[in-house]
Design a protein around this motif. Structure first.
Motif, mmCIF file in Angstrom:
data_model
loop_
_atom_site.group_PDB
_atom_site.id
_atom_site.type_symbol
_atom_site.label_atom_id
_atom_site.label_comp_id
_atom_site.label_asym_id
_atom_site.label_seq_id
_atom_site.Cartn_x
_atom_site.Cartn_y
_atom_site.Cartn_z
ATOM 1 N N ALA A 157 -2.178 2.408 6.189
ATOM 2 C CA ALA A 157 -1.348 1.697 7.169
ATOM 3 C C ALA A 157 0.115 1.706 6.748
ATOM 4 C CB ALA A 157 -1.848 0.263 7.344
ATOM 5 N N HIS A 158 0.372 1.500 5.462
ATOM 6 C CA HIS A 158 1.747 1.521 4.960
ATOM 7 C C HIS A 158 2.346 2.924 5.067
ATOM 8 C CE1 HIS A 158 1.185 -2.320 2.312
ATOM 9 N NE2 HIS A 158 1.170 -2.572 3.613
ATOM 10 N N LEU A 159 1.519 3.935 4.828
ATOM 11 C CA LEU A 159 1.994 5.311 4.957
ATOM 12 C C LEU A 159 2.370 5.606 6.403
ATOM 13 C CD1 LEU A 159 2.515 8.121 3.753
ATOM 14 C CD2 LEU A 159 0.113 8.654 4.241
ATOM 15 N N LYS A 160 1.543 5.193 7.338
ATOM 16 C CA LYS A 160 1.849 5.423 8.749
ATOM 17 C C LYS A 160 3.182 4.786 9.121
ATOM 18 C CE LYS A 160 0.151 4.855 13.406
ATOM 19 N NZ LYS A 160 -0.788 4.231 14.306
ATOM 20 N N GLU A 161 3.408 3.573 8.675
ATOM 21 C CA GLU A 161 4.668 2.888 8.949
ATOM 22 C C GLU A 161 5.841 3.638 8.310
ATOM 23 O OE1 GLU A 161 6.798 -1.478 8.370
ATOM 24 O OE2 GLU A 161 4.788 -1.147 7.581
ATOM 25 N N ALA A 162 5.669 4.092 7.069
ATOM 26 C CA ALA A 162 6.737 4.821 6.380
ATOM 27 C C ALA A 162 7.045 6.138 7.081
ATOM 28 C CB ALA A 162 6.341 5.075 4.922
ATOM 29 N N VAL A 163 6.017 6.827 7.556
ATOM 30 C CA VAL A 163 6.219 8.091 8.278
ATOM 31 C C VAL A 163 6.940 7.830 9.592
ATOM 32 C CG1 VAL A 163 5.031 9.947 9.508
ATOM 33 C CG2 VAL A 163 4.358 9.362 7.177
ATOM 34 N N GLU A 164 6.554 6.786 10.305
ATOM 35 C CA GLU A 164 7.230 6.453 11.559
ATOM 36 C C GLU A 164 8.715 6.172 11.330
ATOM 37 O OE1 GLU A 164 4.729 3.267 12.891
ATOM 38 O OE2 GLU A 164 3.372 4.625 13.954
ATOM 39 N N LEU A 165 9.033 5.447 10.273
ATOM 40 C CA LEU A 165 10.440 5.169 9.944
ATOM 41 C C LEU A 165 11.173 6.447 9.547
ATOM 42 C CD1 LEU A 165 9.999 1.834 7.965
ATOM 43 C CD2 LEU A 165 11.067 2.117 10.218
ATOM 44 N N LEU A 204 -4.875 10.297 -0.446
ATOM 45 C CA LEU A 204 -4.928 8.982 -1.095
ATOM 46 C C LEU A 204 -5.620 9.093 -2.433
ATOM 47 C CD1 LEU A 204 -5.365 8.331 2.200
ATOM 48 C CD2 LEU A 204 -5.393 6.055 1.263
ATOM 49 N N TRP A 205 -5.121 8.343 -3.398
ATOM 50 C CA TRP A 205 -5.763 8.284 -4.703
ATOM 51 C C TRP A 205 -5.467 6.938 -5.350
ATOM 52 C CZ3 TRP A 205 -1.522 11.264 -3.593
ATOM 53 C CH2 TRP A 205 -0.370 11.022 -4.304
ATOM 54 N N GLU A 206 -6.308 6.576 -6.298
ATOM 55 C CA GLU A 206 -6.147 5.311 -7.010
ATOM 56 C C GLU A 206 -5.341 5.540 -8.274
ATOM 57 O OE1 GLU A 206 -8.827 1.502 -8.452
ATOM 58 O OE2 GLU A 206 -9.803 3.426 -8.141
ATOM 59 N N GLU A 207 -4.405 4.639 -8.506
ATOM 60 C CA GLU A 207 -3.534 4.733 -9.671
ATOM 61 C C GLU A 207 -3.313 3.321 -10.215
ATOM 62 O OE1 GLU A 207 0.815 6.286 -9.801
ATOM 63 O OE2 GLU A 207 -0.444 7.952 -9.110
ATOM 64 N N ARG A 247 -5.149 0.508 -10.336
ATOM 65 C CA ARG A 247 -5.567 -0.559 -9.416
ATOM 66 C C ARG A 247 -4.710 -0.661 -8.150
ATOM 67 N NH1 ARG A 247 -5.988 -5.509 -13.220
ATOM 68 N NH2 ARG A 247 -4.520 -4.327 -14.415
ATOM 69 N N VAL A 248 -3.972 0.381 -7.816
ATOM 70 C CA VAL A 248 -3.205 0.471 -6.577
ATOM 71 C C VAL A 248 -3.570 1.795 -5.926
ATOM 72 C CG1 VAL A 248 -0.889 0.674 -5.595
ATOM 73 C CG2 VAL A 248 -1.289 -0.911 -7.459
ATOM 74 N N TYR A 249 -3.641 1.827 -4.621
ATOM 75 C CA TYR A 249 -3.920 3.068 -3.911
ATOM 76 C C TYR A 249 -2.609 3.678 -3.429
ATOM 77 C CZ TYR A 249 -8.785 1.868 -4.204
ATOM 78 O OH TYR A 249 -10.032 1.573 -4.685
ATOM 79 N N VAL A 250 -2.398 4.909 -3.781
ATOM 80 C CA VAL A 250 -1.208 5.651 -3.386
ATOM 81 C C VAL A 250 -1.589 6.540 -2.209
ATOM 82 C CG1 VAL A 250 0.526 7.327 -4.130
ATOM 83 C CG2 VAL A 250 -0.358 5.645 -5.763
ATOM 84 N N SER A 287 3.539 6.097 0.129
ATOM 85 C CA SER A 287 3.493 4.643 0.134
ATOM 86 C C SER A 287 2.321 4.201 -0.730
ATOM 87 C CB SER A 287 3.363 4.115 1.563
ATOM 88 O OG SER A 287 3.600 2.717 1.591
ATOM 89 N N CYS A 288 1.982 2.912 -0.682
ATOM 90 C CA CYS A 288 0.853 2.427 -1.469
ATOM 91 C C CYS A 288 0.326 1.135 -0.866
ATOM 92 C CB CYS A 288 1.257 2.213 -2.928
ATOM 93 S SG CYS A 288 2.522 0.950 -3.141
ATOM 94 N N GLY A 289 -0.807 0.679 -1.391
ATOM 95 C CA GLY A 289 -1.409 -0.560 -0.944
ATOM 96 C C GLY A 289 -2.513 -0.984 -1.894
#
Length: 78
Positions: free
Chosen positions: A38-46, A10-13, A15-18, A28-30
């Protein structure tokens, strides 16, 4: 169903976290680190669901099942 332990970077880019899973190249990002994860976990599951449906699990199995994973940071000079 199998359970896999994967790595998240994870890193900040701007004002968004990638977030990225280097084993399979899914990202993913958030707005917060927790949301990005959480978004990454969902993307990996898909991704895994689609890989299974397309018969691609054999191609990514070594990365998913590796018991030894390492993370590091390093500097480069441009």
């Amino acid at each position: 169903m199998r359970k896999y332990t994967l790595t998240a970077a994870l890193w900040e880019e701007e004002r968004v976290y990638v977030s990225k899973c280097p084993e399979i190249g899914v990202a993913s990002c958030g707005e917060t680190p927790d949301e990005a994860l959480a978004h990454l976990k969902e993307a990996v599951e898909l991704y895994l669901e689609n890989a299974r449906a397309l018969g691609m699990m054999e191609d990514i199995a070594p990365a998913l099942r590796s018991p030894r994973k390492f993370a590091a940071t390093f500097e480069v000079v441009e």
